[in-house]
Enzyme design. Structure first.
Site, PDB file in Angstrom:
ATOM      1  N   TRP A   1      -3.621   4.228   4.190  1.00 51.39           N
ATOM      2  CA  TRP A   1      -4.521   5.008   2.695  1.00 51.39           C
ATOM      3  C   TRP A   1      -3.407   6.486   2.548  1.00 51.39           C
ATOM      4  O   TRP A   1      -2.631   6.324   0.855  1.00 51.39           O
ATOM      5  CB  TRP A   1      -5.492   5.785   2.379  1.00 51.39           C
ATOM      6  CG  TRP A   1      -6.004   6.325   1.057  1.00 51.39           C
ATOM      7  CD1 TRP A   1      -6.395   5.440  -0.175  1.00 51.39           C
ATOM      8  CD2 TRP A   1      -6.161   7.769   1.282  1.00 51.39           C
ATOM      9  NE1 TRP A   1      -7.016   7.506  -1.191  1.00 51.39           N
ATOM     10  CE2 TRP A   1      -5.849   8.281  -0.905  1.00 51.39           C
ATOM     11  CE3 TRP A   1      -4.379   8.761   1.413  1.00 51.39           C
ATOM     12  CZ2 TRP A   1      -5.986   9.233  -1.376  1.00 51.39           C
ATOM     13  CZ3 TRP A   1      -5.082  10.456   0.871  1.00 51.39           C
ATOM     14  CH2 TRP A   1      -5.243  10.290  -0.825  1.00 51.39           C
ATOM     15  N   HIS A   2      -2.890   6.782   2.725  1.00 55.14           N
ATOM     16  CA  HIS A   2      -1.669   7.980   2.558  1.00 55.14           C
ATOM     17  C   HIS A   2      -0.458   6.697   2.472  1.00 55.14           C
ATOM     18  O   HIS A   2       0.514   7.193   1.562  1.00 55.14           O
ATOM     19  CB  HIS A   2      -1.109   8.984   3.827  1.00 55.14           C
ATOM     20  CG  HIS A   2      -2.516   9.770   3.232  1.00 55.14           C
ATOM     21  ND1 HIS A   2      -3.030  10.123   4.639  1.00 55.14           N
ATOM     22  CD2 HIS A   2      -2.128  11.370   3.771  1.00 55.14           C
ATOM     23  CE1 HIS A   2      -3.976  11.265   4.118  1.00 55.14           C
ATOM     24  NE2 HIS A   2      -3.762  12.454   3.737  1.00 55.14           N
ATOM     25  N   GLY A   3      -0.694   5.551   2.919  1.00 54.78           N
ATOM     26  CA  GLY A   3       1.293   5.128   2.333  1.00 54.78           C
ATOM     27  C   GLY A   3       1.179   3.501   2.982  1.00 54.78           C
ATOM     28  O   GLY A   3       0.822   3.550   4.114  1.00 54.78           O
TER      29      GLY A   3
ATOM     30  N   PHE B   1       1.339   8.952  -2.159  1.00 58.50           N
ATOM     31  CA  PHE B   1       0.401   8.156  -2.001  1.00 58.50           C
ATOM     32  C   PHE B   1      -0.922   7.557  -3.155  1.00 58.50           C
ATOM     33  O   PHE B   1      -2.187   6.940  -2.975  1.00 58.50           O
ATOM     34  CB  PHE B   1      -0.372   9.360  -1.229  1.00 58.50           C
ATOM     35  CG  PHE B   1       0.464  10.366   0.043  1.00 58.50           C
ATOM     36  CD1 PHE B   1       1.472   9.771   0.497  1.00 58.50           C
ATOM     37  CD2 PHE B   1       0.436  11.288   0.013  1.00 58.50           C
ATOM     38  CE1 PHE B   1       1.968  10.152   1.446  1.00 58.50           C
ATOM     39  CE2 PHE B   1       0.883  11.963   1.014  1.00 58.50           C
ATOM     40  CZ  PHE B   1       1.935  11.516   1.764  1.00 58.50           C
TER      41      PHE B   1
END
Lengths: 462, 392
Positions: free
Chosen positions: A325-327, A462
């Site tokens: 989800w962050h990247g 993000f």
């Protein structure tokens, strides 16, 4: 448009605020909040407003269906269709190219000639956040945790609420439904002191601390092969404070802006660097995201029920998804996996860990998070290896410009982060001298904004 | 935990911060009403800030600064590499760099082009138009600083007492030529030109006030003093490349120019073809003058330049060949400038400022001489009394 930009401060915010408080009635205020949200969003790319509107309409319709139908099949449909649509959009825009480049890399490694063309597209800013808003709404409505709203303007205002639109906090509908329901009875001046206090502190955190650290460590990390052991540690330590003050600052500004419009947004950072263990850390860091993954991924997977291997699996899967989800990159996936392993490791050593002196527990937790940031900050697997190698084996390396300022910034930032109260713990009862000091720092921020282009918040990516 | 009930009004930030925002906003607005001249380090920024839409610069202005320095030293925040020099810059009633009254007297040809043709970083008596006029013996009009658009050039030709039919287009290889405009774009440009006649001055002033903030300039200047490469990293230096010449002298190059040199790019010959056709229809003749970038001229003397990929550095030769093949007369200054630069280097002098993108007075002199030779077949200074346009 960024909170830390002059057009926002001089144009958008005054207009949004003045018009909002001159409108009476719930619906008018919902409509105005939705309009301001879309205007705010359109400053990045107006075409993506359609995407947010689509997500809003689909989830709103799903909510209406859940209100109307009681039979299991149709309720399931009302859950699955909007959640699938929302996640499909997120998946397409955020992960398609990651999947294609990964497949291309794998096929090349295996010696195949097949190459899928990478799509030329831009990631809509904030899609990870507003998708989670709509997903939590529909899942909570399905679970009966919230009553879906019949008011489209209210729901549109919730999804597009500009303080939390592009980088959170991931506010759940139930957390804000009460304030939205009382929006016509909100008092303009009741929380204004609190609002500006949060906003000013957030701005100072972002512009004076996070951006200063970023100015020093970004060029140094871009040339990480020249860093020595000391330099590598200083850079990663600096990044730990940069990311905390950057996102913490954004969250404070969002909370302050919420107060300006009579809305209380939840706390997103609860002094994470005071955490005594890694599980505690994740209850304090980016609270709205970690609680999302806890409630909507970890617990549905089985949570801490079942055998120990199942619990470990649940933790690792949850954190891998959080990393993703962050990247959309392998360093982020690896970071998620590393955090998952740390959580599993903590479960194994918890009794021993808890016998350590409290200071050692806190220091150890912080140390592990800093090490994880070496993975998170890296732009490639090669950089992860290079940076960790420099941190954990002796390299003389070269110094870099600003190292003295970085050390000073780390000391100041560290003192507040490890020993000071967080913004929600503060009394916000400023004596004239403290208020003057805060105002002076805020003015300094303004001059920094005048003197250089506003720097985006790290979590926007993000 | 902070709640609204725990907040009192002793140090009311709800009043202090909005008031501070308002005060700084008013200071910003107030400072914008003052001209930016005193905050500029050279003429270009001062005279383009309030320029009317159809002009290159503000009209009827004279700018003088005793200690200006190069744009690259400024862009890269490198005060140690500045070469201080005086700069006098005068504009005429049409908003171009000419002595007062130039727009009224007879002119033999019009020079259009980029900042090389304007004479950025040199004095009024050293710019290309002045030097070329002196060499050919008749006056040229400096209309450089705007896009070489036929509508603008033809409109300008009608305003001038043009005694010849020559339009010299100086083109530096780093300059991005505009695309051939669509009909809609041309209508827009004509409307702007029309508007310029009516409200150009106030419009330019208003645009300058809206887009340029002296407070921004002052704040940036203060930040640059800290982000100087010693206290904090100099983030501005990424825009320039610091080279060292074989004789040990440092020389700055624009990063985009260096990158452009190694990149194979297309020659905008379609634009020149279109420009030539449009000008010919208006009774004017186009000559293109190609000026080389500073990096092209000095790369052979830079210590350890980047390797040269095949076919990457032939842009000016290709441009010359393609423009000539399109039937447009062309003068390529690369060879004379490069040869002269090598000669001057042995004497410790340069044809381009070491801290600036542009050529200096010596470089302009060499270029003007080469242009004079190239123009022999096209430029007629006599008879000087035949108007080019009937009805002028």
């Amino acid at each position: 448009m960024l909170f830390n930009s002059l057009p926002f401060l001089y144009l958008f915010l005054p207009i949004a605020y003045l018009v909002f408080w001159r409108l009476s009635g719930q619906t008018r205020r919902y409509v105005w909040l939705a309009i301001t949200g879309y205007v705010f969003y359109s400053f990045w790319n107006y075409r993506f407003c359609a995407l947010m509107l689509f997500s809003t309409v689909v989830s709103y319709a799903g909510g209406l269906g859940l209100l109307r139908w009681q039979d299991r099949l149709r309720r399931r449909l009302c859950l699955i269709v909007p959640v699938t649509a929302d996640l499909a959009l997120l998946g397409f825009f955020k992960y398609t190219n990651f999947a294609l480049t990964s497949v291309n890399g794998l096929s090349s490694w295996l010696g195949f000639q097949t190459r899928f063309p990478v799509l030329d597209m831009v990631l809509p800013v904030g899609i990870s956040f507003y998708t989670f808003h709509t997903v939590t709404y529909i899942v909570d409505a399905y679970r009966g945790v919230v009553t879906p709203t019949r008011s489209f303007p209210k729901f549109a205002a919730y999804v597009s609420l500009f303080p939390q639109l592009v980088a959170g906090p991931i506010v759940r509908f139930r957390q804000i439904a009460g304030d939205l329901g009382r929006i016509d009875r909100a008092e303009e001046t009741r929380d204004l002191d609190l609002a500006w206090s949060f906003f000013a502190i957030g701005m100072i955190k972002k512009v004076l601390i996070a951006d200063t650290i970023g100015t020093i460590i970004n060029p140094a990390l871009a040339d990480y092969v020249s860093l020595g052991t000391m330099g590598a540690w200083l850079c990663v330590l600096g990044y730990a404070y940069q990311v905390y003050y950057d996102f913490g600052g954004y969250s404070d500004m969002a909370v302050g802006l919420g107060y300006m419009f009579g809305l209380r947004l939840p706390q997103n950072f609860n002094s994470p660097y005071k955490a005594a263990n890694i599980a505690d850390f994740w209850r304090r860091w980016h609270v709205s995201m970690s609680s999302f993954f806890r409630d909507y991924v970890y617990i549905p997977l089985g949570g801490s029920r079942g055998s120990r291997p199942k619990v470990w699996r649940n933790l690792i899967v949850t954190m891998l998804l959080a990393g993703l989800w962050h990247g959309a990159s392998w360093p982020c996936v690896l970071w998620g996996g590393f955090i998952g392993l740390l959580l599993v490791g903590y479960l194994l050593v918890a009794p021993w860990w808890q016998r350590l002196p409290y200071v050692a527990q806190r220091a150890g937790t912080f140390f592990l998070f800093v090490v994880s940031l070496a993975i998170f900050r890296s732009q490639s697997l090669k950089m992860i290896g290079g940076l960790l190698q420099r941190m954990f084996s002796w390299h003389s390396g070269t110094s870099f410009v600003g190292i003295e300022v970085l050390v000073a910034a780390i000391l100041v930032a560290g003192a507040f982060a490890h020993f000071g109260p967080n913004t929600f713990e503060m009394e916000h009862r400023w004596s004239p001298s403290y208020a003057t000091g805060l105002a002076a720092l805020f003015v300094m921020c303004l001059f920094m904004l005048y003197g250089s282009a506003a720097r985006p918040f790290l979590y926007f990516q993000f | 935990m902070a709640t609204s009930s725990t907040v009192n009004a002793r140090g009311s930030l709800a009043k202090v911060i909005p008031v501070l925002l308002l005060v700084i906003f008013l200071v910003d607005v107030g400072l914008r009403l003052e001209r930016v001249d005193r905050l500029t380090f050279r003429a270009w920024e001062a005279l383009t800030t309030y320029r009317p839409p159809g002009a290159a610069f503000e009209r009827n202005r004279r700018y003088y600064k005793a200690r200006t320095y190069g744009d690259l030293a400024a862009m890269g925040n490198l005060p140690a590499l500045r070469q201080y020099r005086p700069e006098a810059f005068t504009t005429d009633r049409l908003g171009f760099r000419n002595p007062p009254g130039a727009a009224s007297g007879p002119v033999a040809a019009i020079l259009v082009g980029d900042s090389f043709a304007v004479g950025c970083a040199v004095n009024d008596d050293e710019n290309l138009t002045t030097r070329l006029s002196a060499l050919v013996g008749c006056r040229l009009y400096n209309a450089a600083g705007i896009d070489p658009h036929p509508d603008r050039i033809l409109a300008l030709a009608r305003k001038l007492d043009l005694r010849g039919n020559l339009v010299i287009h100086e083109y530096n290889e780093d300059f991005e030529m505009p695309p051939v405009p669509t009909e809609r774009r041309r209508r827009h440009q004509r409307a702007m030109a029309w508007m310029d006649g009516w409200v150009g001055g106030p419009f330019g002033r208003a645009r300058g006030i809206l887009t340029v903030s002296p407070l921004e300039i002052l704040s940036e200047r203060a930040l640059r003093n800290v982000e100087n490469g010693r206290i904090l990293p100099n983030q501005y230096s990424a825009a320039v490349v610091k080279g060292r010449l074989a004789n040990g002298d440092p020389m700055l190059f624009r990063k985009s120019s260096v990158d452009g040199f190694y990149r194979k790019k297309a020659v905008p010959v379609a634009y020149w073809k279109w420009l030539q056709e449009e000008l010919e229809a208006g009774g004017l003749q186009l000559v293109v003058v190609i000026t080389p970038s500073k990096y092209r001229v000095y790369r052979p003397f830079v210590v350890e330049p980047r390797g040269l990929p095949e076919g990457a550095s032939d842009y000016v030769d290709r441009a010359e060949a393609e423009v000539r093949a399109a039937g447009i007369p062309v003068i390529n200054l690369t060879a004379p400038i490069s040869a002269s630069a090598a000669q001057h280097l042995q004497e410790g002098s340069y044809l381009y400022w070491r801290d600036d993108v542009h050529w200096n007075a010596q470089g302009i002199e060499v270029g003007a001489e080469a242009i004079r030779e190239g123009l022999q077949d096209y430029l007629r200074c006599s008879p000087p009394n035949r108007p080019a346009f009937p009805g002028q």
